[in-house]
Design a protein around this motif. Sequence first.
Motif, mmCIF file in Angstrom:
data_model
loop_
_atom_site.group_PDB
_atom_site.id
_atom_site.type_symbol
_atom_site.label_atom_id
_atom_site.label_comp_id
_atom_site.label_asym_id
_atom_site.label_seq_id
_atom_site.Cartn_x
_atom_site.Cartn_y
_atom_site.Cartn_z
ATOM 1 N N ASP A 713 0.812 -1.217 0.000
ATOM 2 C CA ASP A 713 0.000 0.000 0.000
ATOM 3 C C ASP A 713 0.843 1.262 0.000
ATOM 4 O OD1 ASP A 713 -2.260 -1.558 0.046
ATOM 5 O OD2 ASP A 713 -2.432 -1.517 2.237
ATOM 6 N N SER A 714 2.066 1.186 0.471
ATOM 7 C CA SER A 714 2.897 2.392 0.630
ATOM 8 C C SER A 714 3.306 3.012 -0.701
ATOM 9 C CB SER A 714 4.151 2.058 1.440
ATOM 10 O OG SER A 714 4.923 1.072 0.759
ATOM 11 N N ILE A 715 3.181 2.258 -1.770
ATOM 12 C CA ILE A 715 3.640 2.804 -3.053
ATOM 13 C C ILE A 715 2.544 3.608 -3.759
ATOM 14 C CG2 ILE A 715 5.393 1.033 -3.417
ATOM 15 C CD1 ILE A 715 2.249 0.867 -5.454
ATOM 16 N N SER A 716 1.359 3.750 -3.182
ATOM 17 C CA SER A 716 0.252 4.442 -3.848
ATOM 18 C C SER A 716 0.607 5.881 -4.209
ATOM 19 C CB SER A 716 -0.998 4.420 -2.952
ATOM 20 O OG SER A 716 -0.726 5.063 -1.708
ATOM 21 N N LYS A 717 1.467 6.526 -3.384
ATOM 22 C CA LYS A 717 1.865 7.902 -3.677
ATOM 23 C C LYS A 717 2.946 7.974 -4.757
ATOM 24 C CE LYS A 717 0.779 9.637 0.941
ATOM 25 N NZ LYS A 717 1.276 10.326 2.151
ATOM 26 N N LEU A 718 3.524 6.820 -5.104
ATOM 27 C CA LEU A 718 4.625 6.796 -6.077
ATOM 28 C C LEU A 718 4.159 6.392 -7.478
ATOM 29 C CD1 LEU A 718 7.306 4.980 -3.886
ATOM 30 C CD2 LEU A 718 6.973 7.454 -4.180
ATOM 31 N N VAL A 719 2.960 5.838 -7.557
ATOM 32 C CA VAL A 719 2.446 5.350 -8.841
ATOM 33 C C VAL A 719 1.139 6.073 -9.171
ATOM 34 C CG1 VAL A 719 1.619 3.364 -10.145
ATOM 35 C CG2 VAL A 719 3.504 3.086 -8.517
ATOM 36 N N ARG A 720 1.102 6.716 -10.334
ATOM 37 C CA ARG A 720 -0.109 7.419 -10.771
ATOM 38 C C ARG A 720 -0.662 6.749 -12.013
ATOM 39 N NH1 ARG A 720 -1.830 11.771 -14.112
ATOM 40 N NH2 ARG A 720 0.239 11.916 -15.081
ATOM 41 N N LEU A 721 -1.928 6.368 -11.968
ATOM 42 C CA LEU A 721 -2.589 5.717 -13.098
ATOM 43 C C LEU A 721 -3.516 6.706 -13.788
ATOM 44 C CD1 LEU A 721 -3.625 2.312 -11.472
ATOM 45 C CD2 LEU A 721 -1.513 2.873 -12.660
ATOM 46 N N SER A 722 -3.461 6.736 -15.120
ATOM 47 C CA SER A 722 -4.365 7.594 -15.901
ATOM 48 C C SER A 722 -4.570 6.948 -17.268
ATOM 49 C CB SER A 722 -3.786 9.008 -16.060
ATOM 50 O OG SER A 722 -2.530 8.978 -16.706
ATOM 51 N N SER A 723 -5.485 7.517 -18.039
ATOM 52 C CA SER A 723 -5.739 6.979 -19.386
ATOM 53 C C SER A 723 -6.049 8.114 -20.340
ATOM 54 C CB SER A 723 -6.918 5.984 -19.358
ATOM 55 O OG SER A 723 -8.127 6.658 -19.056
ATOM 56 N N VAL A 724 -5.785 7.868 -21.629
ATOM 57 C CA VAL A 724 -6.111 8.824 -22.685
ATOM 58 C C VAL A 724 -6.684 8.043 -23.869
ATOM 59 C CG1 VAL A 724 -4.336 10.511 -22.065
ATOM 60 C CG2 VAL A 724 -3.778 8.680 -23.678
ATOM 61 N N ILE A 725 -7.403 8.753 -24.702
ATOM 62 C CA ILE A 725 -7.934 8.150 -25.929
ATOM 63 C C ILE A 725 -7.215 8.779 -27.120
ATOM 64 C CG2 ILE A 725 -9.967 7.810 -27.390
ATOM 65 C CD1 ILE A 725 -11.670 7.918 -24.895
ATOM 66 N N ILE A 726 -6.543 7.960 -27.883
ATOM 67 C CA ILE A 726 -5.835 8.415 -29.080
ATOM 68 C C ILE A 726 -6.306 7.574 -30.253
ATOM 69 C CG2 ILE A 726 -3.582 8.792 -30.172
ATOM 70 C CD1 ILE A 726 -2.330 8.965 -27.422
ATOM 71 N N ASP A 727 -6.827 8.246 -31.282
ATOM 72 C CA ASP A 727 -7.353 7.540 -32.463
ATOM 73 C C ASP A 727 -8.374 6.476 -32.056
ATOM 74 O OD1 ASP A 727 -5.682 9.060 -34.050
ATOM 75 O OD2 ASP A 727 -4.083 7.568 -34.047
ATOM 76 N N ASP A 728 -9.260 6.845 -31.132
ATOM 77 C CA ASP A 728 -10.336 5.969 -30.663
ATOM 78 C C ASP A 728 -9.832 4.732 -29.930
ATOM 79 O OD1 ASP A 728 -12.303 7.640 -31.735
ATOM 80 O OD2 ASP A 728 -12.140 6.691 -33.703
ATOM 81 N N LYS A 729 -8.599 4.801 -29.397
ATOM 82 C CA LYS A 729 -8.031 3.670 -28.649
ATOM 83 C C LYS A 729 -7.687 4.142 -27.236
ATOM 84 C CE LYS A 729 -5.900 1.541 -32.741
ATOM 85 N NZ LYS A 729 -6.226 2.586 -33.716
ATOM 86 N N ASN A 730 -8.046 3.341 -26.231
ATOM 87 C CA ASN A 730 -7.704 3.641 -24.837
ATOM 88 C C ASN A 730 -6.272 3.214 -24.537
ATOM 89 O OD1 ASN A 730 -9.909 4.756 -23.050
ATOM 90 N ND2 ASN A 730 -11.064 3.155 -24.136
ATOM 91 N N ILE A 731 -5.471 4.159 -24.058
ATOM 92 C CA ILE A 731 -4.087 3.899 -23.656
ATOM 93 C C ILE A 731 -3.983 4.213 -22.168
ATOM 94 C CG2 ILE A 731 -1.654 4.420 -24.051
ATOM 95 C CD1 ILE A 731 -3.070 3.285 -26.517
ATOM 96 N N VAL A 732 -3.411 3.293 -21.389
ATOM 97 C CA VAL A 732 -3.235 3.497 -19.952
ATOM 98 C C VAL A 732 -1.801 3.955 -19.679
ATOM 99 C CG1 VAL A 732 -3.137 2.348 -17.705
ATOM 100 C CG2 VAL A 732 -5.031 1.895 -19.268
ATOM 101 N N ILE A 733 -1.675 4.999 -18.852
ATOM 102 C CA ILE A 733 -0.362 5.545 -18.487
ATOM 103 C C ILE A 733 -0.090 5.213 -17.023
ATOM 104 C CG2 ILE A 733 1.071 7.612 -18.392
ATOM 105 C CD1 ILE A 733 -1.013 8.941 -20.253
ATOM 106 N N VAL A 734 1.036 4.557 -16.749
ATOM 107 C CA VAL A 734 1.460 4.259 -15.381
ATOM 108 C C VAL A 734 2.747 5.036 -15.122
ATOM 109 C CG1 VAL A 734 2.038 2.459 -13.718
ATOM 110 C CG2 VAL A 734 0.459 1.943 -15.599
ATOM 111 N N ASP A 735 2.623 6.172 -14.413
ATOM 112 C CA ASP A 735 3.785 7.007 -14.090
ATOM 113 C C ASP A 735 4.360 6.586 -12.750
ATOM 114 O OD1 ASP A 735 3.908 8.735 -16.332
ATOM 115 O OD2 ASP A 735 2.162 9.825 -15.586
ATOM 116 N N CYS A 736 5.664 6.329 -12.734
ATOM 117 C CA CYS A 736 6.329 5.849 -11.522
ATOM 118 C C CYS A 736 7.409 6.843 -11.080
ATOM 119 C CB CYS A 736 6.975 4.486 -11.761
ATOM 120 S SG CYS A 736 5.825 3.249 -12.401
ATOM 121 N N ILE A 737 7.342 7.271 -9.816
ATOM 122 C CA ILE A 737 8.348 8.169 -9.256
ATOM 123 C C ILE A 737 9.379 7.310 -8.520
ATOM 124 C CG2 ILE A 737 8.739 10.080 -7.641
ATOM 125 C CD1 ILE A 737 5.849 10.892 -8.112
#
Length: 782
Positions: A713-737
């Motif tokens: 659970d401690s890594i929740s502040k280090l990992v940010r999950l988001s998504s974008v739609i490009i050309d009608d396709k869902n792409i998931v972004i996992v940013d890690c600090i």
Amino acid sequence: MKKEAMKVLDKANNILRESPLSKLERYKLIISLITYHHISYHQEIMGKRVLNHRYPYYLPEHCHFNNLVNSDRYSLKEQLISNLVEIEAENDFLNDIFPISLFQHLDSYYLVELIMSIHYSYDRLISDCGTQIGAFLQEWLSPRVGNFGSDLPVQVAELMLLLLGLKQNEDIYDPSFSVGRMLISPKSFDGTLSEYQGFIYGETKQLDEFWFARVLMILSDNFSVDIRLGDALLKPQFKESNSYDLKTFNKVVSFPPINQKFFNHEEWSYLGGKRTAFGMPPKGNANYAWLLHQLAALAPEGKLVTLVSSQMLVTNRAELHIRSALISEDLIEAVISLPKILQSSSVDLCILIINKNKSEKLKTLFIDAKYDYLQSRRANELTREHINNIIKTYNEFQDIGTYSKVVSLDDIKAKNYSLAVKEYIDNSPNKKIIERLKHNHKTFKEYSFDSSLVLDKRAVLSMRRVKAGAEAKANSVFISTVQSRNRVLTSLDELTPQQQKHYIEVQFNENIILCRYAKLYLDSELGRLSLEQLSTGAFARLSIKDLHKLNIYVPEKSEQLKVLELANKLEAAESTLSRYKSDLITNPSSAPEIANQTNRIIFDLSEISDIERVKILVEINETKEIEFKQFFFLKEQDVYNPSGKVVRSEDEQTKVIKNIASFLNTDGGTLLLGVSDSGKLVGIDREMSALNLQKIEKYLKDLENKVTNLLGDSISKLVRLSSVIIDDKNIVIVDCIASPEPVFMKGENNKYQDFYIRRSSESEALYGYELLKYIEMHFKNK
């Protein structure tokens, strides 16, 4: 049937490939022998009939092809030439049909092989093909020598004849004999034209075309043709008796030469007659001379379908005078733009329909069929579907989306009598892209480039062609008139005086738009495509008149300044990244440091949109700080080829989370889900569908739960999950600090014991002393 005919022709051609004959000579020789055999074949069927109205020739029995084959091989060449000389002497209709000189100079070996090949295959072929052999011959020749004339595809000729509304027994005139010639072998068409039985009139000044037309008459058993050798422009063959006026026809069709040189202007004037009723054609170019000739040959209730260059429909001076007269007389019924269909030329073509008995008065139909074609290896082709669509649209004569538009006579006059299809309707893919891109600007105000509007309603204050040395006006951009350069500048300092003359200065109203924002807009995909759509000329040059048609979408000035600020950041990052790339090639050992600096630049661009950041990351490709994975929960085969119930794969999820752990334990990084190893955006939509997940939020929540379960659970502040739609396709972004302390991953015994770091573009597990050493060195200052 057609396939067998092609085999016979190919085999005959292969026999002559090693001969000294040119390509054209080979084809003429093959065709003439097939014609000789055809005549003999029908002569034997008729028995010893004398010359009659159906077969205007007669062969003495000793000259039949079968007798030639049965003669001694050593004397076959002499016997062939003797037969052909006698046949031509006895039949005026067959005069000059056989290229006797070619037979005289060809080695007997090739001649014997060729004659035997044709003889043993022709009887079976003619019984299967009948008079269609002429149609097959035209199709066989088309990609080779342009049908002994224009390389007009059969499908386009059929389209033109269908548009003409040709009835079964109606006579037709073709002054260039490129379309009408196709009707000699009506079996080459499908549907109503295949049974055409009318009389065909035509003329040509090309000996080879004249010869081939006569051959087709024989092979098709169609003698309802009056083809004459002559120059339709300067020595027309079809005239009224005792008159300079041309003979008139109710149906005229043609594909005359495009941009033919026209030097005999005075002779045309002398022979003009009714051909000058709408004006004199310009000197040097015969496009309008051909059109005026056809109009003079058109009966009072007649209809003309001709193929012309699109440039011909917008040219000025003498052409404009003629065109305006035709439009004012309400003769133009339809204009249809076509794709590039010729193998020998890239000229844009249109079908022009002139009708002296229009059903829709004071209206003209424009159809944009330029982008409807089947792309093939040799040339673009019109399919049956394309042809039917054009015919249906023409018959219905109404507006259909971006495909067709009915335009009033007054609207055409308002556009300076232009008949360019693009002026009235645009079915191009670019236009559709523009409409889609405009959606992103729907909340902005739209302004016209037309500087004649009221001051507070226009974005442009003035436009002028740049003059070398002239002082630039404030808040201006400079747009290249040569579209191939596709350049928009805010300063001309980098150009020579000669180059500056090819630019238009556009001064903007500073209260509405900043010139730097205007440049960004015009350099964008939307701006670039909008500029490309403006020019209708053959040489794609922009004019001030063209730019008046341009619109621009503008946010408030405060938003413009924000966009410009971010653009400056991106330009600075682009410049720095370019320098890093150069340094990397110059000094490969600097790769670790350059990687760290590149990563910081990307993440420092905090205001950049996620969509743009994903595109940048994909462009950079996988590195120490960037990783691509197609899916998270499922194996690729379960997504694309599921068999039975789909089960989430623990192995696949573990592989992905190993990468996340390695980013946390090294210098941070970004994982993109929905991107293949090669950098292709595939999206996770198929995976969501296989898992029966309706919303992306549910996918992200399941992903988050799995990450925290395996990493804590401690890594929740280090990992940010988001998504974008490009050309009608869902792409998931996992940013890690980068984590300030070691992050361990659950192993097989469900304990946090596995430790991973990032080396190059791979995740690597560390154990024992190496693990302890890494933790000591990497985390001591954190």
